[in-house]
Design an enzyme around this catalytic site. Structure first.
Site, PDB file in Angstrom:
ATOM      1  N   ASP A  59       2.502  -1.958   0.017  1.00  0.00           N
ATOM      2  CA  ASP A  59       1.639  -2.633  -0.958  1.00  0.00           C
ATOM      3  C   ASP A  59       1.346  -4.057  -0.476  1.00  0.00           C
ATOM      4  OD1 ASP A  59       4.096  -3.758  -1.439  1.00  0.00           O
ATOM      5  OD2 ASP A  59       4.046  -3.486  -3.617  1.00  0.00           O
ATOM      6  N   SER A  60       1.926  -4.428   0.682  1.00  0.00           N
ATOM      7  CA  SER A  60       1.518  -5.666   1.360  1.00  0.00           C
ATOM      8  C   SER A  60       0.022  -5.612   1.659  1.00  0.00           C
ATOM      9  CB  SER A  60       2.312  -5.858   2.655  1.00  0.00           C
ATOM     10  OG  SER A  60       2.319  -4.677   3.424  1.00  0.00           O
ATOM     11  N   ASP A  98       3.860   3.221  -0.425  1.00  0.00           N
ATOM     12  CA  ASP A  98       4.587   2.248  -1.244  1.00  0.00           C
ATOM     13  C   ASP A  98       4.070   2.327  -2.679  1.00  0.00           C
ATOM     14  OD1 ASP A  98       6.433   0.263  -1.464  1.00  0.00           O
ATOM     15  OD2 ASP A  98       5.258  -1.270  -0.423  1.00  0.00           O
ATOM     16  N   LYS A 128       8.011   4.944  -1.466  1.00  0.00           N
ATOM     17  CA  LYS A 128       9.039   3.885  -1.487  1.00  0.00           C
ATOM     18  C   LYS A 128       8.959   3.168  -2.831  1.00  0.00           C
ATOM     19  CE  LYS A 128       8.617  -0.214   0.842  1.00  0.00           C
ATOM     20  NZ  LYS A 128       8.656  -1.194  -0.276  1.00  0.00           N
ATOM     21  N   GLU A 130      10.728  -0.217  -5.091  1.00  0.00           N
ATOM     22  CA  GLU A 130      11.525  -1.451  -4.983  1.00  0.00           C
ATOM     23  C   GLU A 130      12.581  -1.519  -6.078  1.00  0.00           C
ATOM     24  OE1 GLU A 130       9.203  -5.050  -4.852  1.00  0.00           O
ATOM     25  OE2 GLU A 130       8.085  -4.398  -3.082  1.00  0.00           O
ATOM     26  N   GLU A 197      15.416  -6.222   2.846  1.00  0.00           N
ATOM     27  CA  GLU A 197      14.504  -7.316   3.205  1.00  0.00           C
ATOM     28  C   GLU A 197      15.159  -8.669   2.934  1.00  0.00           C
ATOM     29  OE1 GLU A 197      10.453  -6.958   1.838  1.00  0.00           O
ATOM     30  OE2 GLU A 197       9.970  -9.011   2.452  1.00  0.00           O
TER      31      GLU A 197
HETATM   32  O1  KIV Z   1       4.772  -3.687   1.462  1.00  0.00           O
HETATM   33  C1  KIV Z   1       5.353  -3.795   2.551  1.00  0.00           C
HETATM   34  O2  KIV Z   1       4.745  -3.985   3.619  1.00  0.00           O
HETATM   35  C2  KIV Z   1       6.808  -3.684   2.549  1.00  0.00           C
HETATM   36  C3  KIV Z   1       7.530  -3.997   3.819  1.00  0.00           C
HETATM   37  C4  KIV Z   1       7.622  -5.461   3.989  1.00  0.00           C
HETATM   38  C5  KIV Z   1       8.867  -3.369   3.876  1.00  0.00           C
HETATM   39  O3  KIV Z   1       7.387  -3.363   1.551  1.00  0.00           O
END
Ligand code: KIV
Length: 303
Positions: A59-60, A98, A128, A130, A197
């Site tokens: 989600d970056s 994510d 994924k 969090e 992280e």
């Molecule tokens: O969203 C993302 O890119 C991440 C990574 C930094 C692990 O969660």
């Protein structure tokens, strides 16, 4: 150009895809796992060709490709489009989607609905999530429904405000102990791997030793079973300050900036396109076309 095989039946790994179970085997053999983010088909294809084991459609993306200041605004619809594109480019790596902020926090049911959307609509191999705490029940629900789920603790960008900003986590004995317990709880809930992280290296090392599932570090030291970096950070494409844990392997912003400037100059100087970039047509066809235009002009003048 390569052709893709027919779409496999849902739930069947595509031919050549790394088996999810291989990750734990890599850990057992002490072979580091290489994970990287990607957000479109070309980056998926390049990450695959470079030998990455896992691609995270992070989600970056909200920051790296959509121009937001944080990861929070990413939506399910945006993440599905990006994941589907990555999946078209990548064959061997596991593609992990994510789950964006708001897609899993409300309830197990909402988390499951959204995770199933990722699997069905974008072809993600896994998702994924969090955090720990309430996230543990989400992991149990997703894994129970057959959706492989990766955990993510330490600095969790979706809750950066609650954590006091983008800073390292687990730097006191008490906070380190809580991280350790969260890691064990996520593994017990069924997570197949865990992103750590911005965690002190000795804490990440202890967590890694204690788990049979792999840990993937980002700013968590060399003892993790694998590492992950954000595509734009690694390639020098992110227009913002990068955290200290980033290693930049290329300066593509400069390469791209210079290429585009040369193009703009060429267009203005009429030195692009050249003869070799243009199409011709047979002389006689051109003569007929010119004659037709002449007739056209005469008809218009007579009116
Ligand atoms: O969203 C993302 O890119 C991440 C990574 C930094 C692990 O969660």
């Amino acid at each position: 150009m390569t052709t893709r095989p027919r779409q496999p039946a849902p739930g069947t790994p595509a031919p050549g895809k790394l088996a999810l179970t291989e990750l734990a085997e890599l850990k057992a053999r002490r072979q580091p796992i290489a994970m990287i983010t990607a957000y479109d088909a070309p980056s998926g294809r390049l990450a695959d060709a470079a030998g990455a084991d896992v691609i995270l459609v992070g989600d970056s993306a909200a920051m790296t490709v959509l121009g937001h200041d944080s990861t929070v605004p990413a939506t399910m619809d945006e993440m599905i489009v990006l994941t589907r594109a990555v999946n078209r480019g990548a064959r061997r790596p596991l593609v992990v989607a994510d789950m964006p902020f708001g897609s899993f926090q409300v309830s197990d049911e909402a988390a499951l609905e959204n995770a199933i959307r990722f699997v069905k609509e974008s072809g993600a191999d896994a998702v994924k999530v969090e955090g720990a705490g309430p996230t543990l029940s989400r992991v149990r629900a997703l894994v129970g429904a057959g959706v492989p789920t990766m955990g993510h603790i330490g600095l969790t960008p979706q809750s950066a405000t609650m954590l006091g900003g983008f800073k390292a986590q687990g730097r006191t004995a008490e906070k380190a102990r809580r991280l350790y317990e969260d890691a064990l709880a996520l593994a017990a809930a069924g997570a197949f791997a865990l992103v750590l992280e911005a965690v002190p290296a000795p804490v990440a090392a202890r967590i890694t030793e204690a788990l049979s599932i792999p840990t993937i570090g980002i700013g968590a030291g060399a003892a993790c079973d694998g590492q992950v970096l954000v595509w734009h950070d690694l390639l020098g494409l992110y227009d913002g300050s990068s955290p200290r844990f980033v290693k930049q392997y290329a300066d593509l912003a400069t390469v791209i900036g210079s290429a585009v400037s040369r193009y703009v100059e060429d267009v203005r100087a009429r030195s692009f396109p050249e003869e070799r970039h243009t199409y011709s047509m047979p002389e006689e066809e051109l003569a007929l076309f010119e004659a037709a235009l002449e007739d056209h002009r005469e008809v218009r003048e007579r009116r």
